[in-house]
Write a protein that holds these residues in place. Sequence first.
Motif, PDB file in Angstrom:
ATOM      1  N   ASP A 260      87.133   5.207  41.726  1.00 34.10           N
ATOM      2  CA  ASP A 260      86.546   4.075  42.181  1.00 34.10           C
ATOM      3  C   ASP A 260      86.498   4.327  43.930  1.00 34.10           C
ATOM      4  OD1 ASP A 260      85.449   1.760  43.545  1.00 34.10           O
ATOM      5  OD2 ASP A 260      86.120   0.528  41.960  1.00 34.10           O
ATOM      6  N   PRO A 261      85.183   4.710  44.648  1.00 31.30           N
ATOM      7  CA  PRO A 261      85.089   4.713  45.995  1.00 31.30           C
ATOM      8  C   PRO A 261      85.451   3.701  46.917  1.00 31.30           C
ATOM      9  CG  PRO A 261      82.903   4.776  44.922  1.00 31.30           C
ATOM     10  CD  PRO A 261      83.893   4.656  43.827  1.00 31.30           C
ATOM     11  N   GLY A 262      85.371   2.409  46.079  1.00 28.69           N
ATOM     12  CA  GLY A 262      85.776   1.228  46.973  1.00 28.69           C
ATOM     13  C   GLY A 262      84.909   0.654  47.761  1.00 28.69           C
ATOM     14  N   PRO A 263      84.840  -0.490  47.984  1.00 33.87           N
ATOM     15  CA  PRO A 263      86.014  -1.432  48.040  1.00 33.87           C
ATOM     16  C   PRO A 263      86.028  -1.872  46.516  1.00 33.87           C
ATOM     17  CG  PRO A 263      84.228  -2.704  48.786  1.00 33.87           C
ATOM     18  CD  PRO A 263      83.699  -1.123  48.901  1.00 33.87           C
ATOM     19  N   VAL A 264      87.383  -1.967  45.879  1.00 29.28           N
ATOM     20  CA  VAL A 264      87.578  -2.106  44.684  1.00 29.28           C
ATOM     21  C   VAL A 264      87.309  -3.657  44.216  1.00 29.28           C
ATOM     22  CG1 VAL A 264      89.286  -2.148  42.662  1.00 29.28           C
ATOM     23  CG2 VAL A 264      89.118  -0.068  44.204  1.00 29.28           C
ATOM     24  N   ILE A 265      86.291  -4.079  43.687  1.00 24.76           N
ATOM     25  CA  ILE A 265      85.970  -5.451  43.319  1.00 24.76           C
ATOM     26  C   ILE A 265      86.546  -5.674  41.749  1.00 24.76           C
ATOM     27  CG2 ILE A 265      84.234  -7.372  43.318  1.00 24.76           C
ATOM     28  CD1 ILE A 265      84.594  -5.627  45.882  1.00 24.76           C
ATOM     29  N   ARG A 266      87.753  -6.213  41.771  1.00 22.20           N
ATOM     30  CA  ARG A 266      88.568  -6.686  40.530  1.00 22.20           C
ATOM     31  C   ARG A 266      87.668  -7.600  39.636  1.00 22.20           C
ATOM     32  NH1 ARG A 266      94.114  -4.634  40.716  1.00 22.20           N
ATOM     33  NH2 ARG A 266      94.236  -3.385  42.879  1.00 22.20           N
ATOM     34  N   GLY A 267      87.698  -7.450  38.394  1.00 27.41           N
ATOM     35  CA  GLY A 267      86.967  -8.354  37.482  1.00 27.41           C
ATOM     36  C   GLY A 267      85.457  -8.284  37.633  1.00 27.41           C
ATOM     37  N   VAL A 268      84.801  -7.459  38.286  1.00 28.71           N
ATOM     38  CA  VAL A 268      83.608  -7.138  38.174  1.00 28.71           C
ATOM     39  C   VAL A 268      83.167  -5.670  37.975  1.00 28.71           C
ATOM     40  CG1 VAL A 268      81.346  -7.214  39.724  1.00 28.71           C
ATOM     41  CG2 VAL A 268      83.107  -8.951  40.119  1.00 28.71           C
ATOM     42  N   GLN A 269      83.795  -4.669  38.569  1.00 29.10           N
ATOM     43  CA  GLN A 269      83.429  -3.371  38.336  1.00 29.10           C
ATOM     44  C   GLN A 269      84.485  -2.669  37.337  1.00 29.10           C
ATOM     45  OE1 GLN A 269      82.972  -2.916  42.292  1.00 29.10           O
ATOM     46  NE2 GLN A 269      84.486  -1.254  42.559  1.00 29.10           N
ATOM     47  N   ILE A 270      85.666  -3.309  37.539  1.00 30.37           N
ATOM     48  CA  ILE A 270      87.038  -2.767  36.769  1.00 30.37           C
ATOM     49  C   ILE A 270      87.919  -3.852  36.782  1.00 30.37           C
ATOM     50  CG2 ILE A 270      88.075  -1.901  39.057  1.00 30.37           C
ATOM     51  CD1 ILE A 270      89.093   0.581  37.525  1.00 30.37           C
ATOM     52  N   SER A 271      88.684  -3.759  35.741  1.00 30.53           N
ATOM     53  CA  SER A 271      89.854  -4.700  35.442  1.00 30.53           C
ATOM     54  C   SER A 271      91.071  -4.180  36.216  1.00 30.53           C
ATOM     55  CB  SER A 271      90.170  -4.678  34.141  1.00 30.53           C
ATOM     56  OG  SER A 271      90.931  -3.461  33.553  1.00 30.53           O
ATOM     57  N   SER A 272      91.977  -5.186  36.616  1.00 31.34           N
ATOM     58  CA  SER A 272      93.093  -4.891  37.440  1.00 31.34           C
ATOM     59  C   SER A 272      94.015  -3.955  36.637  1.00 31.34           C
ATOM     60  CB  SER A 272      93.870  -6.179  37.828  1.00 31.34           C
ATOM     61  OG  SER A 272      92.912  -6.944  38.695  1.00 31.34           O
ATOM     62  N   GLU A 273      94.039  -4.100  35.327  1.00 30.14           N
ATOM     63  CA  GLU A 273      94.874  -3.481  34.389  1.00 30.14           C
ATOM     64  C   GLU A 273      94.543  -1.767  34.713  1.00 30.14           C
ATOM     65  OE1 GLU A 273      96.182  -3.279  29.771  1.00 30.14           O
ATOM     66  OE2 GLU A 273      94.287  -3.972  30.253  1.00 30.14           O
TER      67      GLU A 273
END
Length: 302
Positions: A260-273
């Motif tokens: 993920d090149p960031g910023p990491v948007i949790r719960g939208v593009q990827i799960s925190s897990e």
Amino acid sequence: MEHLLSIADLSPKEIENIIKRANHHAGVNRHSNKKQSTLAGRTLINLFFENSTRTITSFELAGKRLGADVINISTDNSSLSKGETLLDTALTLNAMHPDFIVIRHSCSGAVKLIANKVNCAVINAGDGSHEHPTQALLDAVTIKNSKGKIEGLEVAICGDILHSRVARSNILLLTKMGANVRVVAPPTLMPSKEFLKKLGVKYFTDMRKGITNADIVMVLRLQKERMAGTYIPSPREYFKFYGLDKDKMEYAKPDAKIMDPGPVIRGVQISSELADDINRSIILEQVEMGVAVRQAVLEALA
């Protein structure tokens, strides 16, 4: 290299050389004494018209660790806020004899315009939806270090392909280096089929099919700042069908890596897990290689 404006300007050999030098710099950066004198006496100016954390910080660190004098210009506090044009700003800076100008701008082609008007090396740190070459280079180093190669890998790039300069630069680089690239997105965020065929990539609107047997799964954020209108029903709906979670990741290869090149948007593009999965996620490795790659690029331009 006179400038770095596009991945299209680089040959496979030049890309390999940058990868090699980046790994050298990464090794030095892990020591307590990170300072080198390669760019002693040189001046680097960061001119960013869009917000950035990773890119501007890594360029600043790269310049300083190679011994250069680094200046970050806040466009909000510059004469641009008084009505000065981009070109006049660039010519003013050029008159001060910098050696490098790193530019991020919201308009595609703006960086090339500047490169044609100044006497120093210009580096594209992202121009609109066009390209972000140093991001693709650091992604390539991260992939090669993780998988031992790039050629022959199955790489799935998922998310807002339509507006993403990162997607375009990665497609150009990875296909040039022999990887098989697929893009995955909802129809509203997918470029035209003709354009994708011209780039030599496969395209999917079903996330599970798109990442099946992939070696690398790269997720991209929604480029809301480039969207004029509604492209998705809601972030929650988007995550349900196109966000990377444990269930969807099961379709990739068992040893597939997540980027993920960031910023990491949790719960939208990827799960925190998955973002925090130390066995699969190589997101922080991308951040580390960002500094090293930009050192290698500055070194090549010098």
